[in-house]
Design a protein around this motif. Structure first.
Motif, PDB file in Angstrom:
ATOM      1  N   TYR A  48     -15.212   6.875  -7.831  1.00 53.01           N
ATOM      2  CA  TYR A  48     -15.470   6.129  -6.603  1.00 53.01           C
ATOM      3  C   TYR A  48     -15.591   4.626  -6.879  1.00 53.01           C
ATOM      4  N   GLU A  49     -16.238   4.291  -7.983  1.00 53.59           N
ATOM      5  CA  GLU A  49     -16.401   2.871  -8.304  1.00 53.59           C
ATOM      6  C   GLU A  49     -15.050   2.215  -8.586  1.00 53.59           C
ATOM      7  N   ALA A  50     -14.157   2.928  -9.290  1.00 52.41           N
ATOM      8  CA  ALA A  50     -12.819   2.384  -9.568  1.00 52.41           C
ATOM      9  C   ALA A  50     -12.037   2.191  -8.275  1.00 52.41           C
ATOM     10  N   TYR A  51     -12.179   3.123  -7.349  1.00 55.49           N
ATOM     11  CA  TYR A  51     -11.519   3.022  -6.042  1.00 55.49           C
ATOM     12  C   TYR A  51     -11.991   1.771  -5.294  1.00 55.49           C
ATOM     13  N   VAL A  52     -13.298   1.574  -5.238  1.00 60.31           N
ATOM     14  CA  VAL A  52     -13.842   0.417  -4.522  1.00 60.31           C
ATOM     15  C   VAL A  52     -13.465  -0.889  -5.217  1.00 60.31           C
ATOM     16  N   ASN A  53     -13.548  -0.909  -6.544  1.00 59.70           N
ATOM     17  CA  ASN A  53     -13.233  -2.134  -7.279  1.00 59.70           C
ATOM     18  C   ASN A  53     -11.775  -2.543  -7.109  1.00 59.70           C
ATOM     19  N   ALA A  54     -10.874  -1.569  -7.057  1.00 62.62           N
ATOM     20  CA  ALA A  54      -9.448  -1.889  -6.868  1.00 62.62           C
ATOM     21  C   ALA A  54      -9.230  -2.557  -5.517  1.00 62.62           C
ATOM     22  N   ILE A  55      -9.928  -2.072  -4.486  1.00 61.41           N
ATOM     23  CA  ILE A  55      -9.804  -2.675  -3.157  1.00 61.41           C
ATOM     24  C   ILE A  55     -10.483  -4.035  -3.131  1.00 61.41           C
ATOM     25  N   ARG A  56     -11.652  -4.129  -3.756  1.00 58.67           N
ATOM     26  CA  ARG A  56     -12.396  -5.394  -3.760  1.00 58.67           C
ATOM     27  C   ARG A  56     -11.578  -6.527  -4.371  1.00 58.67           C
ATOM     28  N   ASP A  57     -10.799  -6.199  -5.390  1.00 57.92           N
ATOM     29  CA  ASP A  57     -10.012  -7.229  -6.079  1.00 57.92           C
ATOM     30  C   ASP A  57      -8.853  -7.746  -5.234  1.00 57.92           C
ATOM     31  N   ASN A  58      -8.570  -7.074  -4.102  1.00 55.77           N
ATOM     32  CA  ASN A  58      -7.402  -7.445  -3.305  1.00 55.77           C
ATOM     33  C   ASN A  58      -7.728  -7.819  -1.861  1.00 55.77           C
ATOM     34  N   THR A  96      -5.970  10.453  -3.228  1.00 50.37           N
ATOM     35  CA  THR A  96      -6.980   9.553  -3.797  1.00 50.37           C
ATOM     36  C   THR A  96      -7.990   9.101  -2.754  1.00 50.37           C
ATOM     37  N   ILE A  97      -7.505   8.662  -1.598  1.00 47.11           N
ATOM     38  CA  ILE A  97      -8.457   8.156  -0.601  1.00 47.11           C
ATOM     39  C   ILE A  97      -9.294   9.294  -0.011  1.00 47.11           C
ATOM     40  N   ALA A  98      -8.683  10.488   0.114  1.00 44.98           N
ATOM     41  CA  ALA A  98      -9.446  11.629   0.644  1.00 44.98           C
ATOM     42  C   ALA A  98     -10.582  12.006  -0.301  1.00 44.98           C
ATOM     43  N   ILE A  99     -10.280  12.044  -1.597  1.00 43.49           N
ATOM     44  CA  ILE A  99     -11.322  12.369  -2.585  1.00 43.49           C
ATOM     45  C   ILE A  99     -12.389  11.288  -2.611  1.00 43.49           C
ATOM     46  N   ALA A 100     -11.966  10.021  -2.570  1.00 44.76           N
ATOM     47  CA  ALA A 100     -12.926   8.917  -2.618  1.00 44.76           C
ATOM     48  C   ALA A 100     -13.876   8.960  -1.424  1.00 44.76           C
ATOM     49  N   VAL A 101     -13.324   9.196  -0.239  1.00 41.70           N
ATOM     50  CA  VAL A 101     -14.159   9.250   0.969  1.00 41.70           C
ATOM     51  C   VAL A 101     -15.136  10.419   0.896  1.00 41.70           C
ATOM     52  N   ARG A 132      -4.000  -2.476   7.269  1.00 40.79           N
ATOM     53  CA  ARG A 132      -5.119  -2.253   6.341  1.00 40.79           C
ATOM     54  C   ARG A 132      -4.817  -1.121   5.371  1.00 40.79           C
ATOM     55  N   VAL A 133      -4.213  -0.046   5.864  1.00 36.41           N
ATOM     56  CA  VAL A 133      -3.875   1.082   4.998  1.00 36.41           C
ATOM     57  C   VAL A 133      -2.866   0.645   3.944  1.00 36.41           C
ATOM     58  N   ASN A 134      -1.850  -0.113   4.364  1.00 36.70           N
ATOM     59  CA  ASN A 134      -0.856  -0.612   3.407  1.00 36.70           C
ATOM     60  C   ASN A 134      -1.494  -1.553   2.385  1.00 36.70           C
ATOM     61  N   LYS A 135      -2.497  -2.298   2.805  1.00 34.16           N
ATOM     62  CA  LYS A 135      -3.217  -3.196   1.901  1.00 34.16           C
ATOM     63  C   LYS A 135      -3.891  -2.388   0.794  1.00 34.16           C
ATOM     64  N   VAL A 136      -4.502  -1.253   1.190  1.00 37.09           N
ATOM     65  CA  VAL A 136      -5.176  -0.393   0.208  1.00 37.09           C
ATOM     66  C   VAL A 136      -4.151   0.283  -0.699  1.00 37.09           C
ATOM     67  N   LYS A 137      -3.001   0.694  -0.122  1.00 35.67           N
ATOM     68  CA  LYS A 137      -1.934   1.270  -0.942  1.00 35.67           C
ATOM     69  C   LYS A 137      -1.526   0.307  -2.044  1.00 35.67           C
ATOM     70  N   GLY A 138      -1.386  -0.947  -1.669  1.00 33.35           N
ATOM     71  CA  GLY A 138      -1.008  -1.955  -2.651  1.00 33.35           C
ATOM     72  C   GLY A 138      -2.096  -2.160  -3.695  1.00 33.35           C
ATOM     73  N   ALA A 139      -3.345  -2.178  -3.244  1.00 31.03           N
ATOM     74  CA  ALA A 139      -4.467  -2.373  -4.178  1.00 31.03           C
ATOM     75  C   ALA A 139      -4.536  -1.251  -5.203  1.00 31.03           C
ATOM     76  N   LEU A 140      -4.146  -0.054  -4.792  1.00 31.45           N
ATOM     77  CA  LEU A 140      -4.191   1.106  -5.686  1.00 31.45           C
ATOM     78  C   LEU A 140      -2.858   1.324  -6.421  1.00 31.45           C
ATOM     79  N   ASN A 141      -1.897   0.446  -6.192  1.00 33.12           N
ATOM     80  CA  ASN A 141      -0.565   0.567  -6.796  1.00 33.12           C
ATOM     81  C   ASN A 141       0.080   1.914  -6.466  1.00 33.12           C
ATOM     82  N   MET A 142       0.008   2.273  -5.185  1.00 29.46           N
ATOM     83  CA  MET A 142       0.539   3.562  -4.752  1.00 29.46           C
ATOM     84  C   MET A 142       1.453   3.422  -3.539  1.00 29.46           C
ATOM     85  N   GLU A 143       2.138   2.269  -3.439  1.00 30.95           N
ATOM     86  CA  GLU A 143       2.994   2.036  -2.271  1.00 30.95           C
ATOM     87  C   GLU A 143       4.121   3.049  -2.159  1.00 30.95           C
TER      88      GLU A 143
END
Length: 384
Positions: A298-308, A368-373, A348-359
């Motif tokens: 979860y922390e890695a998920y949040v940090n990836a979004i925070r950086d972007n 990933t987002i389902a597990i994180a949530v 916003r969803v596309n922004k998160v896709k990019g942050a996670l390198n999963m476009e």
């Protein structure tokens, strides 16, 4: 595990009791009950006649000719950490002076007057029922733990199960329940009911109640277990209930584990009923929610979004993902809930896709987002 004096006093035969002293000690555990109508002397203490957890009954007549003897008597009970003293009838209540009351209050030693003339035998039978049930619970809890966690063969597991109930049916199902009985009387009645049951088992562990229901017919067992789970609500306050699937009795350890996991899921998700579902992602995550790996994910998920995204937008983006997942990836429904245009949600969803390198990998992204949530909900994390 022993029952407290306070729980025992909730029985209807004690409806007329008066707590003379030591009310703060009513949580003392009762291990055995005896009549103590003889004078107290040093020999009694030297022989270790009195032990921690003793509950005594007396009429105090032994002190009519020696009122000072009550002091040695009470001090002996306090010294040996007895659970309390039940005084039956108030014919000799004048023996209990203000000094005795003070001594008992200072030591939190319960001194209880039973005004009605209740026979000693009735009191002892009632208390011994509670003690016997508590001892049986402790023994059966250890037996179930051995089935679940012990290094024992399948044959040994069956022997342990039969030692609890030799008539257990061909098929069984476990129901784990969290909650409190309406009263100690209701719990005692339930224990007695299941002690007299041919096919079923009822055990109270430290943290929950366990029903092991059995039958030789699967269809009947399903009906029986559904009815039992519903009936639980009649005598347990706000229960959380977890079912296992139906198993052959040789798979008792699987049934116990599934019932326990289902209850954990129900409690975590604040659900009244939860049947074990091997395809439930939430149920799977419940078993790992307290691990370091879950927190790292979860922390890695949040940090990836925070950086972007900007610090001001982080919370809004995370909330968007929560609502997006809850609405099965429906942009329009998510936008309606958030009072935003669906294109804003899509951005916003596309922004998160990019942050996670999963476009280019929608399956991995949705996973990933389902597990994180779900992990955030289970770990009760707050938005950053």
């Amino acid at each position: 595990m022993y029952i407290s004096l306070n729980e025992i006093l909730k029985n209807s035969i004690f409806k007329s009791v008066t707590i003379l002293a030591g009310e703060a000690g009513l949580n003392r555990k009762v291990k055995r009950i005896s009549v103590f109508d003889c004078p107290c002397n040093k020999d009694i203490l030297n022989r270790n006649t009195l032990i921690n957890g003793d509950l005594f009954i007396t009429c105090l007549e032994q002190f009519q000719d020696n009122k000072d003897g009550i002091y040695d008597y009470i001090n002996a009970l306090i010294m040996t950490k007895s659970s309390g003293l039940l005084i039956v009838t108030d014919d000799c209540i004048d023996t209990i002076t203000k000094d005795i009351i003070k001594i008992c209050d200072e030591s939190d030693f319960p001194l209880i007057l039973i005004k009605e003339d209740v026979p000693y035998a009735v009191i002892m039978d009632t208390v011994n029922q509670y003690i016997a049930i508590e001892n049986l619970n402790a023994i059966n809890t250890l037996k179930l733990d051995k089935i679940m966690y012990g290094s024992v063969s399948n044959n040994e597991k069956m022997e342990i199960l039969y030692s609890i109930n030799p008539n257990i049916g061909q098929y069984l199902r476990t129901i784990y329940v969290d909650g409190g009985f309406d009263s100690a009387i209701e719990e005692l009645k339930t224990h007695i009911l299941y002690l007299n049951s041919r096919d079923d088992i009822f055990v109270r562990s430290n943290n929950y109640y366990i029903f092991i229901l059995s039958a030789d017919d699967i269809k009947y067992l399903k009906h029986h277990s559904d009815a039992t789970a519903l009936k639980v609500k009649e005598f347990i306050n706000n229960p959380k209930v977890g079912y296992s699937r139906i198993y052959s009795r040789k798979d008792i350890s699987k049934a116990l584990e599934e019932g326990k996991r289902s209850l954990e899921t129900a409690k975590t998700m604040n659900m009244s009923f939860q049947e074990y579902n091997p395809l439930s992602v939430m149920q799977l995550l419940v078993s790992v929610k307290d691990t370091q790996e879950a927190h790292d994910f979860y922390e890695a998920y949040v940090n990836a979004i925070r950086d972007n995204v900007s610090a001001e937008n982080l919370k809004e983006i995370l909330l968007t993902m929560e609502i997006y997942v809850a609405n099965s990836g429906d942009y329009k429904a998510t936008g309606k809930i958030m009072n935003q245009h669906e294109n804003t949600i899509r951005y916003r969803v596309n922004k998160v896709k990019g942050a996670l390198n999963m476009e280019t990998d929608n399956i991995k992204f949705n996973e990933t987002i389902a597990i994180a949530v779900k992990l955030r909900i289970l770990m009760n994390e707050i938005f950053y």
